[in-house]
Motif scaffolding. Sequence first.
Motif, PDB file in Angstrom:
ATOM      1  N   GLY A 141      58.362  43.093  47.660  1.00  0.00           N
ATOM      2  CA  GLY A 141      59.038  42.930  48.948  1.00  0.00           C
ATOM      3  C   GLY A 141      58.744  44.070  49.903  1.00  0.00           C
ATOM      4  O   GLY A 141      59.588  44.454  50.699  1.00  0.00           O
ATOM      5  N   ARG A 142      57.526  44.621  49.810  1.00  0.00           N
ATOM      6  CA  ARG A 142      57.145  45.747  50.669  1.00  0.00           C
ATOM      7  C   ARG A 142      55.889  45.406  51.457  1.00  0.00           C
ATOM      8  O   ARG A 142      55.139  44.504  51.104  1.00  0.00           O
ATOM      9  CB  ARG A 142      56.857  47.004  49.822  1.00  0.00           C
ATOM     10  N   ARG A 143      55.675  46.182  52.504  1.00  0.00           N
ATOM     11  CA  ARG A 143      54.432  46.102  53.275  1.00  0.00           C
ATOM     12  C   ARG A 143      53.608  47.326  52.882  1.00  0.00           C
ATOM     13  O   ARG A 143      53.971  48.458  53.191  1.00  0.00           O
ATOM     14  CB  ARG A 143      54.740  46.100  54.769  1.00  0.00           C
ATOM     15  N   ILE A 144      52.504  47.059  52.179  1.00  0.00           N
ATOM     16  CA  ILE A 144      51.713  48.127  51.558  1.00  0.00           C
ATOM     17  C   ILE A 144      50.323  48.173  52.176  1.00  0.00           C
ATOM     18  O   ILE A 144      49.670  47.143  52.362  1.00  0.00           O
ATOM     19  CB  ILE A 144      51.572  47.874  50.041  1.00  0.00           C
ATOM     20  N   ILE A 145      49.866  49.379  52.468  1.00  0.00           N
ATOM     21  CA  ILE A 145      48.473  49.610  52.821  1.00  0.00           C
ATOM     22  C   ILE A 145      47.875  50.402  51.672  1.00  0.00           C
ATOM     23  O   ILE A 145      48.452  51.408  51.233  1.00  0.00           O
ATOM     24  CB  ILE A 145      48.337  50.391  54.141  1.00  0.00           C
ATOM     25  N   ALA A 146      46.741  49.957  51.140  1.00  0.00           N
ATOM     26  CA  ALA A 146      46.088  50.640  50.035  1.00  0.00           C
ATOM     27  C   ALA A 146      44.632  50.897  50.396  1.00  0.00           C
ATOM     28  O   ALA A 146      43.865  49.956  50.618  1.00  0.00           O
ATOM     29  CB  ALA A 146      46.183  49.803  48.762  1.00  0.00           C
ATOM     30  N   VAL A 147      44.257  52.177  50.467  1.00  0.00           N
ATOM     31  CA  VAL A 147      42.886  52.555  50.817  1.00  0.00           C
ATOM     32  C   VAL A 147      42.141  52.831  49.517  1.00  0.00           C
ATOM     33  O   VAL A 147      42.551  53.678  48.721  1.00  0.00           O
ATOM     34  CB  VAL A 147      42.862  53.796  51.728  1.00  0.00           C
ATOM     35  N   THR A 148      41.054  52.097  49.313  1.00  0.00           N
ATOM     36  CA  THR A 148      40.372  52.176  48.024  1.00  0.00           C
ATOM     37  C   THR A 148      38.883  51.886  48.175  1.00  0.00           C
ATOM     38  O   THR A 148      38.328  51.996  49.266  1.00  0.00           O
ATOM     39  CB  THR A 148      41.082  51.243  47.010  1.00  0.00           C
ATOM     40  N   HIS A 149      38.248  51.482  47.097  1.00  0.00           N
ATOM     41  CA  HIS A 149      36.798  51.312  47.021  1.00  0.00           C
ATOM     42  C   HIS A 149      36.403  49.839  47.135  1.00  0.00           C
ATOM     43  O   HIS A 149      37.172  48.960  46.729  1.00  0.00           O
ATOM     44  CB  HIS A 149      36.292  51.870  45.692  1.00  0.00           C
ATOM     45  N   PRO A 150      35.195  49.575  47.647  1.00  0.00           N
ATOM     46  CA  PRO A 150      34.756  48.181  47.760  1.00  0.00           C
ATOM     47  C   PRO A 150      34.856  47.392  46.455  1.00  0.00           C
ATOM     48  O   PRO A 150      35.345  46.261  46.453  1.00  0.00           O
ATOM     49  CB  PRO A 150      33.303  48.309  48.238  1.00  0.00           C
ATOM     50  N   LEU A 151      34.418  47.976  45.320  1.00  0.00           N
ATOM     51  CA  LEU A 151      34.493  47.240  44.054  1.00  0.00           C
ATOM     52  C   LEU A 151      35.935  46.925  43.685  1.00  0.00           C
ATOM     53  O   LEU A 151      36.242  45.828  43.209  1.00  0.00           O
ATOM     54  CB  LEU A 151      33.821  48.033  42.927  1.00  0.00           C
ATOM     55  N   VAL A 152      36.828  47.860  43.903  1.00  0.00           N
ATOM     56  CA  VAL A 152      38.240  47.639  43.591  1.00  0.00           C
ATOM     57  C   VAL A 152      38.786  46.474  44.417  1.00  0.00           C
ATOM     58  O   VAL A 152      39.516  45.619  43.908  1.00  0.00           O
ATOM     59  CB  VAL A 152      39.065  48.926  43.824  1.00  0.00           C
ATOM     60  N   ILE A 153      38.419  46.422  45.682  1.00  0.00           N
ATOM     61  CA  ILE A 153      38.882  45.330  46.545  1.00  0.00           C
ATOM     62  C   ILE A 153      38.288  44.001  46.085  1.00  0.00           C
ATOM     63  O   ILE A 153      38.978  42.975  46.041  1.00  0.00           O
ATOM     64  CB  ILE A 153      38.555  45.617  48.017  1.00  0.00           C
ATOM     65  N   VAL A 157      40.633  40.815  44.850  1.00  0.00           N
ATOM     66  CA  VAL A 157      40.611  39.469  45.433  1.00  0.00           C
ATOM     67  C   VAL A 157      40.357  38.424  44.352  1.00  0.00           C
ATOM     68  O   VAL A 157      41.027  37.387  44.294  1.00  0.00           O
ATOM     69  CB  VAL A 157      39.548  39.372  46.555  1.00  0.00           C
ATOM     70  N   VAL A 158      39.406  38.705  43.464  1.00  0.00           N
ATOM     71  CA  VAL A 158      39.102  37.781  42.371  1.00  0.00           C
ATOM     72  C   VAL A 158      40.351  37.563  41.505  1.00  0.00           C
ATOM     73  O   VAL A 158      40.695  36.429  41.154  1.00  0.00           O
ATOM     74  CB  VAL A 158      37.920  38.326  41.534  1.00  0.00           C
ATOM     75  N   ALA A 160      43.564  38.128  42.367  1.00  0.00           N
ATOM     76  CA  ALA A 160      44.628  37.507  43.160  1.00  0.00           C
ATOM     77  C   ALA A 160      44.451  35.995  43.262  1.00  0.00           C
ATOM     78  O   ALA A 160      45.430  35.245  43.254  1.00  0.00           O
ATOM     79  CB  ALA A 160      44.677  38.121  44.555  1.00  0.00           C
ATOM     80  N   LEU A 161      43.202  35.552  43.342  1.00  0.00           N
ATOM     81  CA  LEU A 161      42.930  34.123  43.489  1.00  0.00           C
ATOM     82  C   LEU A 161      42.686  33.426  42.156  1.00  0.00           C
ATOM     83  O   LEU A 161      42.416  32.219  42.130  1.00  0.00           O
ATOM     84  CB  LEU A 161      41.729  33.917  44.425  1.00  0.00           C
ATOM     85  N   GLY A 162      42.762  34.168  41.055  1.00  0.00           N
ATOM     86  CA  GLY A 162      42.585  33.566  39.737  1.00  0.00           C
ATOM     87  C   GLY A 162      41.182  33.064  39.478  1.00  0.00           C
ATOM     88  O   GLY A 162      40.986  32.076  38.763  1.00  0.00           O
ATOM     89  N   LEU A 163      40.181  33.757  40.020  1.00  0.00           N
ATOM     90  CA  LEU A 163      38.787  33.342  39.869  1.00  0.00           C
ATOM     91  C   LEU A 163      38.143  34.013  38.659  1.00  0.00           C
ATOM     92  O   LEU A 163      38.618  35.058  38.199  1.00  0.00           O
ATOM     93  CB  LEU A 163      38.004  33.728  41.135  1.00  0.00           C
ATOM     94  N   PRO A 164      37.046  33.455  38.145  1.00  0.00           N
ATOM     95  CA  PRO A 164      36.329  34.122  37.064  1.00  0.00           C
ATOM     96  C   PRO A 164      35.855  35.501  37.520  1.00  0.00           C
ATOM     97  O   PRO A 164      35.452  35.678  38.676  1.00  0.00           O
ATOM     98  CB  PRO A 164      35.133  33.191  36.797  1.00  0.00           C
ATOM     99  N   THR A 165      35.884  36.470  36.616  1.00  0.00           N
ATOM    100  CA  THR A 165      35.529  37.842  36.993  1.00  0.00           C
ATOM    101  C   THR A 165      34.139  37.924  37.606  1.00  0.00           C
ATOM    102  O   THR A 165      33.925  38.679  38.560  1.00  0.00           O
ATOM    103  CB  THR A 165      35.636  38.777  35.769  1.00  0.00           C
ATOM    104  N   ALA A 166      33.185  37.158  37.087  1.00  0.00           N
ATOM    105  CA  ALA A 166      31.808  37.214  37.602  1.00  0.00           C
ATOM    106  C   ALA A 166      31.720  36.878  39.085  1.00  0.00           C
ATOM    107  O   ALA A 166      30.744  37.237  39.756  1.00  0.00           O
ATOM    108  CB  ALA A 166      30.908  36.284  36.797  1.00  0.00           C
ATOM    109  N   THR A 167      32.739  36.243  39.635  1.00  0.00           N
ATOM    110  CA  THR A 167      32.753  35.882  41.055  1.00  0.00           C
ATOM    111  C   THR A 167      32.717  37.113  41.952  1.00  0.00           C
ATOM    112  O   THR A 167      32.315  37.025  43.114  1.00  0.00           O
ATOM    113  CB  THR A 167      34.013  35.044  41.376  1.00  0.00           C
ATOM    114  N   TYR A 168      33.104  38.275  41.422  1.00  0.00           N
ATOM    115  CA  TYR A 168      33.117  39.482  42.258  1.00  0.00           C
ATOM    116  C   TYR A 168      31.745  39.751  42.875  1.00  0.00           C
ATOM    117  O   TYR A 168      31.638  40.320  43.955  1.00  0.00           O
ATOM    118  CB  TYR A 168      33.589  40.697  41.437  1.00  0.00           C
ATOM    119  N   GLN A 170      29.825  37.747  44.232  1.00  0.00           N
ATOM    120  CA  GLN A 170      29.621  36.939  45.439  1.00  0.00           C
ATOM    121  C   GLN A 170      30.426  37.444  46.631  1.00  0.00           C
ATOM    122  O   GLN A 170      30.378  36.848  47.703  1.00  0.00           O
ATOM    123  CB  GLN A 170      29.984  35.485  45.145  1.00  0.00           C
ATOM    124  N   LEU A 171      31.157  38.521  46.447  1.00  0.00           N
ATOM    125  CA  LEU A 171      31.974  39.084  47.522  1.00  0.00           C
ATOM    126  C   LEU A 171      31.358  40.393  48.003  1.00  0.00           C
ATOM    127  O   LEU A 171      30.997  41.243  47.187  1.00  0.00           O
ATOM    128  CB  LEU A 171      33.400  39.353  47.032  1.00  0.00           C
TER     129      LEU A 171
END
Length: 198
Positions: A141-153, A157-158, A160-168, A170-171
């Motif tokens: 229930g918070r508004r969060i900003i998280a500054v991190t690395h491209p791979l982490v993002i 996303v993979v 959060a969306l329940g996608l196969p890990t290998a999909t990373y 393609q991002l």
Amino acid sequence: MTGTSLRLVAHGHTAALRRARFGGTDDGLDEGGLRAALAQAHTDPDRRGHLGVHDTCLSSPAAAARQTADTFGLLPTIETALADCDYGGWSGLSLEEVAGAQPQALHDWLSAPDSAPHGGESVTAVRDRVGGWLDEQLGAGRRIIAVTHPLVIRVAVVHALGLPTATYRQLDVEPLAVVRLTSQGTRWQLRLGAPRAG
């Protein structure tokens, strides 16, 4: 129920990022990265139109992530779950150097997310670490900003969306890119478009 809003911000360019090096160098933003971050900050001095109002700001322990947050006028708390991948014996080496010295190991790492020929973390291990943290934020229930690395993002996303890990693979996440996820407590949604203030 109050929803959770998470904005994942990729840190700006570093010398290692430009040279396609595998982590291991805790360098800050390079001159171009700092200039680009400052330009974004000056375009929107309080960042409200771009990042929105936030309750907390978190950052990877890396200098580049902390410096990016500082440039945007944010006051981050270090969150180790947002750290970059541990590249083990490849830390500090370029993609080209690893390809020349260990072509099969590099192929294995690029083709199998469970592989960790460098002795550090596999991409699956990074997803497990980041995904565990992400799951904890679902009902925050918070508004969060998280500054991190491209791979982490990418793995966030993979997950959060329940996608196969290998999909990373393609991002693509560019330096200073912002990815917005929202939740009402049960699952994440990827939100595209300009966020509203608040």
